[in-house]
Design a protein around this motif. Sequence first.
Motif, PDB file in Angstrom:
ATOM      1  N   THR A   1       0.866  -1.177   0.000  1.00  0.00           N
ATOM      2  CA  THR A   1       0.000   0.000   0.000  1.00  0.00           C
ATOM      3  C   THR A   1       0.900   1.222   0.000  1.00  0.00           C
ATOM      4  N   PHE A   2       0.586   2.145  -0.872  1.00  0.00           N
ATOM      5  CA  PHE A   2       1.406   3.347  -1.010  1.00  0.00           C
ATOM      6  C   PHE A   2       0.524   4.526  -1.379  1.00  0.00           C
ATOM      7  N   LYS A   3       1.079   5.713  -1.218  1.00  0.00           N
ATOM      8  CA  LYS A   3       0.364   6.953  -1.521  1.00  0.00           C
ATOM      9  C   LYS A   3       0.814   7.489  -2.872  1.00  0.00           C
ATOM     10  N   VAL A   4      -0.150   8.016  -3.629  1.00  0.00           N
ATOM     11  CA  VAL A   4       0.138   8.710  -4.884  1.00  0.00           C
ATOM     12  C   VAL A   4      -0.422  10.128  -4.714  1.00  0.00           C
ATOM     13  N   PRO A   5       0.406  11.072  -4.238  1.00  0.00           N
ATOM     14  CA  PRO A   5      -0.095  12.387  -3.838  1.00  0.00           C
ATOM     15  C   PRO A   5      -0.718  13.225  -4.943  1.00  0.00           C
ATOM     16  N   ASN A   6      -0.352  13.017  -6.198  1.00  0.00           N
ATOM     17  CA  ASN A   6      -0.955  13.845  -7.245  1.00  0.00           C
ATOM     18  C   ASN A   6      -2.097  13.128  -7.964  1.00  0.00           C
TER      19      ASN A   6
ATOM     20  N   VAL B   1      -3.120   3.524  -2.756  1.00  0.00           N
ATOM     21  CA  VAL B   1      -3.242   2.424  -3.710  1.00  0.00           C
ATOM     22  C   VAL B   1      -2.687   1.170  -3.039  1.00  0.00           C
ATOM     23  N   THR B   2      -3.434   0.080  -3.122  1.00  0.00           N
ATOM     24  CA  THR B   2      -2.959  -1.214  -2.660  1.00  0.00           C
ATOM     25  C   THR B   2      -2.889  -2.128  -3.869  1.00  0.00           C
ATOM     26  N   VAL B   3      -1.726  -2.722  -4.070  1.00  0.00           N
ATOM     27  CA  VAL B   3      -1.508  -3.611  -5.207  1.00  0.00           C
ATOM     28  C   VAL B   3      -1.103  -4.980  -4.688  1.00  0.00           C
ATOM     29  N   GLU B   4      -1.691  -6.025  -5.275  1.00  0.00           N
ATOM     30  CA  GLU B   4      -1.293  -7.399  -4.992  1.00  0.00           C
ATOM     31  C   GLU B   4      -0.751  -7.982  -6.290  1.00  0.00           C
ATOM     32  N   TRP B   5       0.361  -8.709  -6.194  1.00  0.00           N
ATOM     33  CA  TRP B   5       0.962  -9.256  -7.406  1.00  0.00           C
ATOM     34  C   TRP B   5       1.696 -10.565  -7.143  1.00  0.00           C
ATOM     35  N   ASN B   6       1.895 -11.273  -8.243  1.00  0.00           N
ATOM     36  CA  ASN B   6       2.718 -12.471  -8.297  1.00  0.00           C
ATOM     37  C   ASN B   6       3.814 -12.227  -9.329  1.00  0.00           C
ATOM     38  N   THR B   7       4.812 -13.077  -9.341  1.00  0.00           N
ATOM     39  CA  THR B   7       5.859 -13.025 -10.357  1.00  0.00           C
ATOM     40  C   THR B   7       5.194 -13.188 -11.722  1.00  0.00           C
ATOM     41  N   PRO B   8       5.566 -12.448 -12.739  1.00  0.00           N
ATOM     42  CA  PRO B   8       6.810 -11.695 -12.905  1.00  0.00           C
ATOM     43  C   PRO B   8       6.735 -10.239 -12.433  1.00  0.00           C
ATOM     44  N   ALA B   9       5.598  -9.788 -11.932  1.00  0.00           N
ATOM     45  CA  ALA B   9       5.519  -8.413 -11.424  1.00  0.00           C
ATOM     46  C   ALA B   9       6.402  -8.277 -10.180  1.00  0.00           C
ATOM     47  N   SER B  10       6.826  -7.047  -9.914  1.00  0.00           N
ATOM     48  CA  SER B  10       7.621  -6.763  -8.717  1.00  0.00           C
ATOM     49  C   SER B  10       7.364  -5.311  -8.329  1.00  0.00           C
ATOM     50  N   TRP B  11       7.715  -4.976  -7.095  1.00  0.00           N
ATOM     51  CA  TRP B  11       7.546  -3.593  -6.666  1.00  0.00           C
ATOM     52  C   TRP B  11       8.382  -2.661  -7.544  1.00  0.00           C
TER      53      TRP B  11
END
Length: 69
Positions: free
Chosen positions: A5-10, A42-52
């Motif tokens: 979970t991260f912030k996107v200020p704009n 924004v909260t993102v859930e992922w599996n490989t091949p995605a990465s942060w």
Amino acid sequence: MESKTFKVPNMTCNGCVSTVRSEIEQLAGIVNVDINKPAQLVTVEWNTPASWDLIEKALIEIEYAPEEA
């Protein structure tokens, strides 16, 4: 599966939300994208091949740089 979970200020309008969502969802391995526009989170859930690193890079390229929530 990983998540972050991260912030996107704009990210201030529905168009911004749509842009951020579509940019993340086009990456291979994305499982879920949940966006709280009022809190700019924004909260993102992922599996490989995605990465942060890939998610972060994609958002920086479209000028929606993520920040720690």
